[in-house]
Design an enzyme around this catalytic site. Structure first.
Site, PDB file in Angstrom:
ATOM      1  CB  SER A 210      -0.940   0.006   1.209  1.00 51.70           C
ATOM      2  OG  SER A 210      -0.195   0.000   2.424  1.00 51.70           O
ATOM      3  CG  HIS A 238      -3.960  -1.663  -1.204  1.00 51.91           C
ATOM      4  ND1 HIS A 238      -4.456  -0.376  -1.133  1.00 51.91           N
ATOM      5  CD2 HIS A 238      -3.631  -2.009   0.061  1.00 51.91           C
ATOM      6  CE1 HIS A 238      -4.413   0.045   0.122  1.00 51.91           C
ATOM      7  NE2 HIS A 238      -3.910  -0.924   0.865  1.00 51.91           N
ATOM      8  CE  LYS A 268      -7.141  -0.728   1.511  1.00 54.60           C
ATOM      9  NZ  LYS A 268      -7.836  -1.207   2.701  1.00 54.60           N
TER      10      LYS A 268
END
Length: 418
Positions: A210, A238, A268
């Site tokens: 990240s 991610h 996300k």
């Protein structure tokens, strides 16, 4: 011990006297001195642009009235405000309810949860998936339930993985970041060590990191795991939703049948809240019964589950992913042309600055120019590698990207990093 104390009377003198509280004011002052104190800055919406309120502590926040471009969010596909996602959440709230009301093993399991898990399993190319109340809960619950004897963990793994490893009671062996050769060496050392020869081994890594935007060498990790008889667990927080079929790096590399445990988040790219684990039938059935963070938590809210399910569908069937990657490449090329160093290969663009003071000053100068992009400094990243973390969304328009580059040009010159 006296009868008086046992019955709730006066406390006996001596070793129990003294102040054993917590000096939180002193701890906060120490964080201030070390430039580690952070503050909340509420926004009016979660989207590609928003208004923010200055840090207000416990007081009511007041928006400053100026709309800024947000290049600091993990809302990579820009789906948090998509009408279809909002409608899916609203329909679930109206039909099913605003909350699950109980743990999934009691009455908190709904058809909305099952629809989400079916779509996740399909995108991750596994038998089943299981939704947790957060990605953190998924990591902690899964590693604790597996109860490995030895864990091999990438040194830059996310905090939830680090905490899960610490709480598991396993022997944790940290290998150099994205370094398959170091992992091989440490697997070999463990195989020769009588204290770690026997028992279950787990190799755990993020797929996309990240803060650096780089990618783990998953194929090499799988090769080494198979040679050592270890399991592989990959956190796709991610990456989920950003690759073919709404999958992650595991799917991009064609490793779905070689990674034993796939984790991810709904908060996300999937524009919701929660986490998940995907794998074979035995893994998921075991976690349903043994993962304490699943068993003893109220189920994911139906609106969150429905929103994530619809977002995953849109990630798979629309051009959102293509739009994101075009924006990523435009910004990467533009920032590099300005003279910034931008490593990595994903949608996370770390603009390296080096000095933490320069990074903080650059973030402030960007903010003054209407661009929100945070400074990341130690201990989140190693000393001397402070950076601005830039994360575009698929919904940023071309003029938004140009404005971001203009802000980096002007701010960089003002601060003296260009």
């Amino acid at each position: 011990m006296s009868d008086e104390y046992e019955s709730g009377g006066a406390r006996p003198p001596g070793p129990l006297d003294g102040d054993r509280g917590f000096d939180l004011a002193g701890r906060l002052a120490d964080r201030e001195r070390r430039d580690l104190r952070r503050e909340l800055s509420p926004a009016d919406r979660v989207a590609e642009r928003a208004q923010f309120a200055p840090a207000s502590g416990g007081d009511l926040p007041v928006l400053d009235g100026e709309e800024r471009l947000v290049f600091a969010s993990n809302n990579y596909l820009g789906l948090t405000n998509d009408d279809r996602v909002v409608e899916a959440a609203a329909d679930a709230a109206e039909v099913v309810g605003t909350g699950a009301g109980a743990s999934r093993l009691l009455t908190g399991d709904t058809l909305v949860h099952r629809d989400l898990e079916d779509r996740l399993a399909e995108s991750k190319q596994t038998d089943r998936a299981l939704a947790f109340s957060s990605g953190y809960a998924a990591n902690v619950g899964t590693i604790a339930a597996l109860d490995p004897d030895v864990i091999f963990s990438d040194e830059y793994n996310h905090a939830s993985i680090v905490d899960a490893c610490r709480l598991s009671g396993a022997e944790v062996i940290v290998y150099d970041h994205c370094d398959a050769e170091d992992l091989a060496a440490k697997l070999g050392d463990a195989a020769r060590d009588p204290g770690t020869t026997d028992g279950s081994w787990l190799i755990v890594t993020d797929s996309v990191f990240s803060m650096d935007g780089d990618v783990a060498p998953l194929s090499d990790v799988c090769d080494l795991a198979e040679q050592a008889g270890a399991w592989v667990m990959v956190d796709e927080a991610h990456a989920t939703g950003l690759y073919e079929g709404g999958g992650g790096i595991v799917q991009r590399e064609g490793l779905s049948d070689r990674v034993d445990v796939q984790l991810g988040t709904l908060s996300k790219a999937l524009a919701s809240q929660g986490g998940f684990v995907a794998g074979d039938d035995d893994l998921i059935e075991y976690l349903v019964n043994a993962a304490r963070s699943f068993v003893f938590s109220t189920g994911l809210t139906p609106p969150a589950a429905a929103a994530a399910s619809e977002a995953l569908h849109l990630a798979r069937t629309t051009d959102r992913r293509d739009r994101l990657w075009r924006s990523v490449e435009f910004l990467r090329e533009g920032l590099t042309d300005l003279g910034y160093e931008v490593p990595g290969e994903t949608q996370i663009l770390p603009v390296l600055v080096g000095d933490r003071g320069d990074a903080l000053a650059l973030a402030d100068a960007l903010y003054d120019r209407g661009v929100v992009a945070p400074a990341i400094r130690p201990p989140t990243v190693p000393e001397g590698t402070s950076r601005i973390r830039v994360a575009p969304m698929a919904t940023h328009a071309a003029h938004d990207l140009e404005r971001c580059l203009d802000a980096f040009r002007e701010a960089g010159r003002e601060v003296g990093v260009l």
